[in-house]
Design a protein around this motif. Structure first.
Motif, PDB file in Angstrom:
ATOM      1  N   MET A   1      30.621  -0.551  -3.033  1.00 54.06           N
ATOM      2  CA  MET A   1      29.335   0.106  -3.220  1.00 54.06           C
ATOM      3  C   MET A   1      29.288   0.891  -4.541  1.00 54.06           C
ATOM      4  O   MET A   1      28.287   0.883  -5.250  1.00 54.06           O
ATOM      5  N   ARG A   2      30.425   1.560  -4.867  1.00 53.65           N
ATOM      6  CA  ARG A   2      30.462   2.316  -6.112  1.00 53.65           C
ATOM      7  C   ARG A   2      30.282   1.407  -7.321  1.00 53.65           C
ATOM      8  O   ARG A   2      29.611   1.778  -8.289  1.00 53.65           O
ATOM      9  N   ALA A   3      30.884   0.228  -7.247  1.00 56.29           N
ATOM     10  CA  ALA A   3      30.749  -0.716  -8.360  1.00 56.29           C
ATOM     11  C   ALA A   3      29.300  -1.144  -8.534  1.00 56.29           C
ATOM     12  O   ALA A   3      28.798  -1.254  -9.662  1.00 56.29           O
ATOM     13  N   VAL A   4      28.608  -1.365  -7.428  1.00 55.88           N
ATOM     14  CA  VAL A   4      27.206  -1.777  -7.487  1.00 55.88           C
ATOM     15  C   VAL A   4      26.354  -0.667  -8.086  1.00 55.88           C
ATOM     16  O   VAL A   4      25.481  -0.911  -8.936  1.00 55.88           O
ATOM     17  N   VAL A   5      26.597   0.570  -7.660  1.00 51.06           N
ATOM     18  CA  VAL A   5      25.828   1.704  -8.172  1.00 51.06           C
ATOM     19  C   VAL A   5      26.078   1.897  -9.668  1.00 51.06           C
ATOM     20  O   VAL A   5      25.134   2.136 -10.445  1.00 51.06           O
ATOM     21  N   LEU A   6      27.337   1.779 -10.090  1.00 44.40           N
ATOM     22  CA  LEU A   6      27.638   1.935 -11.516  1.00 44.40           C
ATOM     23  C   LEU A   6      26.979   0.830 -12.338  1.00 44.40           C
ATOM     24  O   LEU A   6      26.453   1.088 -13.429  1.00 44.40           O
ATOM     25  N   ASP A   7      26.995  -0.392 -11.820  1.00 42.98           N
ATOM     26  CA  ASP A   7      26.285  -1.480 -12.502  1.00 42.98           C
ATOM     27  C   ASP A   7      24.789  -1.168 -12.588  1.00 42.98           C
ATOM     28  O   ASP A   7      24.133  -1.451 -13.599  1.00 42.98           O
ATOM     29  N   GLY A   8      24.258  -0.574 -11.522  1.00 43.38           N
ATOM     30  CA  GLY A   8      22.845  -0.207 -11.517  1.00 43.38           C
ATOM     31  C   GLY A   8      22.520   0.869 -12.542  1.00 43.38           C
ATOM     32  O   GLY A   8      21.463   0.840 -13.177  1.00 43.38           O
ATOM     33  N   ILE A   9      23.437   1.811 -12.731  1.00 42.70           N
ATOM     34  CA  ILE A   9      23.225   2.859 -13.734  1.00 42.70           C
ATOM     35  C   ILE A   9      23.209   2.264 -15.136  1.00 42.70           C
ATOM     36  O   ILE A   9      22.372   2.627 -15.971  1.00 42.70           O
ATOM     37  N   VAL A  10      24.142   1.342 -15.398  1.00 42.37           N
ATOM     38  CA  VAL A  10      24.176   0.683 -16.711  1.00 42.37           C
ATOM     39  C   VAL A  10      22.858  -0.045 -16.961  1.00 42.37           C
ATOM     40  O   VAL A  10      22.252   0.083 -18.042  1.00 42.37           O
ATOM     41  N   LEU A  11      22.396  -0.806 -15.967  1.00 41.02           N
ATOM     42  CA  LEU A  11      21.122  -1.508 -16.105  1.00 41.02           C
ATOM     43  C   LEU A  11      19.968  -0.525 -16.208  1.00 41.02           C
ATOM     44  O   LEU A  11      19.029  -0.720 -16.998  1.00 41.02           O
ATOM     45  N   GLY A  12      20.035   0.558 -15.428  1.00 45.22           N
ATOM     46  CA  GLY A  12      18.957   1.537 -15.414  1.00 45.22           C
ATOM     47  C   GLY A  12      18.781   2.257 -16.728  1.00 45.22           C
ATOM     48  O   GLY A  12      17.664   2.610 -17.113  1.00 45.22           O
ATOM     49  N   LEU A  13      19.869   2.478 -17.455  1.00 46.61           N
ATOM     50  CA  LEU A  13      19.750   3.107 -18.766  1.00 46.61           C
ATOM     51  C   LEU A  13      18.992   2.213 -19.739  1.00 46.61           C
ATOM     52  O   LEU A  13      18.192   2.698 -20.554  1.00 46.61           O
ATOM     53  N   ALA A  14      19.217   0.899 -19.643  1.00 47.02           N
ATOM     54  CA  ALA A  14      18.435  -0.035 -20.461  1.00 47.02           C
ATOM     55  C   ALA A  14      16.970  -0.013 -20.034  1.00 47.02           C
ATOM     56  O   ALA A  14      16.060  -0.028 -20.870  1.00 47.02           O
ATOM     57  N   PHE A  15      16.737   0.027 -18.722  1.00 48.56           N
ATOM     58  CA  PHE A  15      15.367   0.159 -18.220  1.00 48.56           C
ATOM     59  C   PHE A  15      14.710   1.422 -18.754  1.00 48.56           C
ATOM     60  O   PHE A  15      13.522   1.433 -19.099  1.00 48.56           O
ATOM     61  N   GLY A  16      15.486   2.518 -18.810  1.00 51.26           N
ATOM     62  CA  GLY A  16      14.944   3.773 -19.303  1.00 51.26           C
ATOM     63  C   GLY A  16      14.480   3.673 -20.739  1.00 51.26           C
ATOM     64  O   GLY A  16      13.401   4.158 -21.093  1.00 51.26           O
ATOM     65  N   LEU A  17      15.284   3.018 -21.594  1.00 52.32           N
ATOM     66  CA  LEU A  17      14.873   2.825 -22.983  1.00 52.32           C
ATOM     67  C   LEU A  17      13.603   1.978 -23.053  1.00 52.32           C
ATOM     68  O   LEU A  17      12.712   2.241 -23.876  1.00 52.32           O
ATOM     69  N   LEU A  18      13.528   0.957 -22.210  1.00 57.05           N
ATOM     70  CA  LEU A  18      12.308   0.138 -22.160  1.00 57.05           C
ATOM     71  C   LEU A  18      11.096   0.998 -21.825  1.00 57.05           C
ATOM     72  O   LEU A  18      10.043   0.907 -22.466  1.00 57.05           O
ATOM     73  N   GLY A  19      11.252   1.818 -20.790  1.00 58.91           N
ATOM     74  CA  GLY A  19      10.135   2.643 -20.359  1.00 58.91           C
ATOM     75  C   GLY A  19       9.715   3.656 -21.412  1.00 58.91           C
ATOM     76  O   GLY A  19       8.519   3.903 -21.600  1.00 58.91           O
ATOM     77  N   VAL A  20      10.680   4.235 -22.121  1.00 59.58           N
ATOM     78  CA  VAL A  20      10.349   5.204 -23.172  1.00 59.58           C
ATOM     79  C   VAL A  20       9.533   4.539 -24.274  1.00 59.58           C
ATOM     80  O   VAL A  20       8.525   5.081 -24.744  1.00 59.58           O
ATOM     81  N   GLU A 126      40.319  -4.155 -22.535  1.00 57.86           N
ATOM     82  CA  GLU A 126      40.633  -4.126 -21.118  1.00 57.86           C
ATOM     83  C   GLU A 126      39.619  -3.247 -20.367  1.00 57.86           C
ATOM     84  O   GLU A 126      39.154  -2.241 -20.909  1.00 57.86           O
ATOM     85  N   PRO A 127      39.275  -3.645 -19.137  1.00 65.73           N
ATOM     86  CA  PRO A 127      38.356  -2.806 -18.341  1.00 65.73           C
ATOM     87  C   PRO A 127      38.891  -1.384 -18.195  1.00 65.73           C
ATOM     88  O   PRO A 127      40.098  -1.166 -18.122  1.00 65.73           O
ATOM     89  N   ILE A 128      37.971  -0.430 -18.150  1.00 70.36           N
ATOM     90  CA  ILE A 128      38.328   0.981 -18.020  1.00 70.36           C
ATOM     91  C   ILE A 128      37.888   1.468 -16.643  1.00 70.36           C
ATOM     92  O   ILE A 128      36.771   1.193 -16.196  1.00 70.36           O
ATOM     93  N   SER A 129      38.774   2.191 -15.973  1.00 70.89           N
ATOM     94  CA  SER A 129      38.479   2.659 -14.623  1.00 70.89           C
ATOM     95  C   SER A 129      37.547   3.868 -14.659  1.00 70.89           C
ATOM     96  O   SER A 129      37.855   4.884 -15.295  1.00 70.89           O
ATOM     97  N   ILE A 130      36.415   3.743 -13.974  1.00 73.52           N
ATOM     98  CA  ILE A 130      35.458   4.837 -13.814  1.00 73.52           C
ATOM     99  C   ILE A 130      35.253   5.051 -12.318  1.00 73.52           C
ATOM    100  O   ILE A 130      34.770   4.161 -11.616  1.00 73.52           O
ATOM    101  N   LEU A 131      35.668   6.217 -11.815  1.00 75.77           N
ATOM    102  CA  LEU A 131      35.580   6.527 -10.383  1.00 75.77           C
ATOM    103  C   LEU A 131      36.286   5.467  -9.540  1.00 75.77           C
ATOM    104  O   LEU A 131      35.833   5.091  -8.454  1.00 75.77           O
ATOM    105  N   GLY A 132      37.383   4.944 -10.099  1.00 71.45           N
ATOM    106  CA  GLY A 132      38.156   3.949  -9.372  1.00 71.45           C
ATOM    107  C   GLY A 132      37.628   2.535  -9.486  1.00 71.45           C
ATOM    108  O   GLY A 132      38.166   1.626  -8.848  1.00 71.45           O
ATOM    109  N   VAL A 133      36.577   2.347 -10.301  1.00 67.81           N
ATOM    110  CA  VAL A 133      35.977   1.026 -10.457  1.00 67.81           C
ATOM    111  C   VAL A 133      36.244   0.533 -11.879  1.00 67.81           C
ATOM    112  O   VAL A 133      35.892   1.231 -12.844  1.00 67.81           O
ATOM    113  N   PRO A 134      36.855  -0.639 -12.056  1.00 68.38           N
ATOM    114  CA  PRO A 134      37.066  -1.161 -13.414  1.00 68.38           C
ATOM    115  C   PRO A 134      35.737  -1.590 -14.044  1.00 68.38           C
ATOM    116  O   PRO A 134      35.029  -2.429 -13.506  1.00 68.38           O
TER     117      PRO A 134
END
Length: 283
Positions: A1-20, A126-134
């Motif tokens: 679940m954490r991996a999905v949320v982190l992926d969503g944040i990455v996508l959401g930041l791009a969405f945010g730039l679009l919206g701005v 190499e992938p970097i671990s964020i909150l235990g998620v690579p």
């Protein structure tokens, strides 16, 4: 679940730039730019073409951002001039009609000339671990870039004299004109900024996955949803809405399926507007 949320944040930041990018143009001129997604794709194709000539990715990215900004300025100083002479609903409807036409023209030309065109920026490491998620290095760079741009925009509109001038035009164009601010010049600068943001979105989006030549209308749809949910004219609201909707998009795609994600996003947007008709941070 954490991996999905982190992926969503990455996508959401791009969405945010679009919206701005979309909300700034609407806040200043009362125009919803339906060609915005196509400007993103244009920037991506320019970056791809420049890279194919052997130019470094960093320099190619700069050229792509400038190309997207130039396309936005060209739109402002040509087709948008008769739109600005209108008022109220006439301005909105004429702006929708003309920018939709521009979207079809840009999209058609790019698809005809580069039918398999796409941009993917592969960031090695190499992938970097964020909150235990690579996390892939490209996704992290995309997030850092988006956050840096967000901070720069908030400082620009909150601290600089020109930024405060932009806010005054958004709040009261007539009053801004009376104190010596030229709304036409401000709109042109903001169109350029909007285009530059489109180019940055093309770059950050392509760090996580390929951005294809057919993605224009999908990106415009995302930008519209983020703009409305965040609150028309609110930069901070656009980023907040982008992150939230990015998480919703990632979670729904993971647990339900990509085919129904757009419906869920529209449902989330409708629910938000029922609770807060002016959007999350709209005034």
């Amino acid at each position: 679940m954490r991996a999905v949320v982190l992926d969503g944040i990455v996508l959401g930041l791009a969405f945010g730039l679009l919206g701005v990018g979309m909300t700034l143009v609407y806040g200043l001129g009362g125009v919803i730019n339906l060609a915005y997604g196509q400007i993103v794709v244009l920037g991506a194709i320019v970056v791809s073409l420049v890279r194919d000539e052997g130019v470094s990715t960093v320099l190619a990215a700069g050229v792509g951002v400038l190309a997207a900004a130039g396309a936005a300025v060209l739109l402002d100083v040509t087709l948008m001039r008769p739109v600005y002479r209108q008022r109220g609903e006439e301005r909105i409807l004429l702006g929708l009609l003309l920018t939709l036409g521009v979207a079809f023209v840009i999209g058609g030309l790019l698809t005809w000339r580069y039918p398999t065109g796409a941009l993917y920026i592969n960031v090695s490491g190499e992938p970097i671990s964020i909150l235990g998620v690579p996390m892939a290095v490209g996704s992290l760079w995309a997030s850092v870039t988006a956050l840096a741009v967000a901070a720069a925009l908030l400082l620009f509109f909150g601290v600089t004299t020109f930024g405060r001038g932009v806010r005054s035009v958004i709040q009261d164009e007539t009053g801004a004109r009376l104190v010596g601010i030229n709304p036409s010049f401000v709109r042109t600068v903001i169109f350029a900024l909007s285009g530059a943001l489109a180019g940055i979105v093309a770059i950050t989006y392509s760090m996580s996955g390929p951005l294809t030549v057919n993605a224009g209308f999908e990106l415009t749809t995302f930008a519209l949803i983020v703009t409305v949910v965040g609150g028309l004219g609110s930069v901070a609201g656009a980023f907040l809405a982008g992150v939230l909707l990015g998480i919703v998009n990632a979670v729904s795609a993971h647990y339900i399926g990509q085919y129904i994600t757009s419906i869920i996003l529209l449902g989330a947007a409708a629910l938000t507007l029922l609770i807060r008709p002016r959007g999350l941070l709209g005034r």
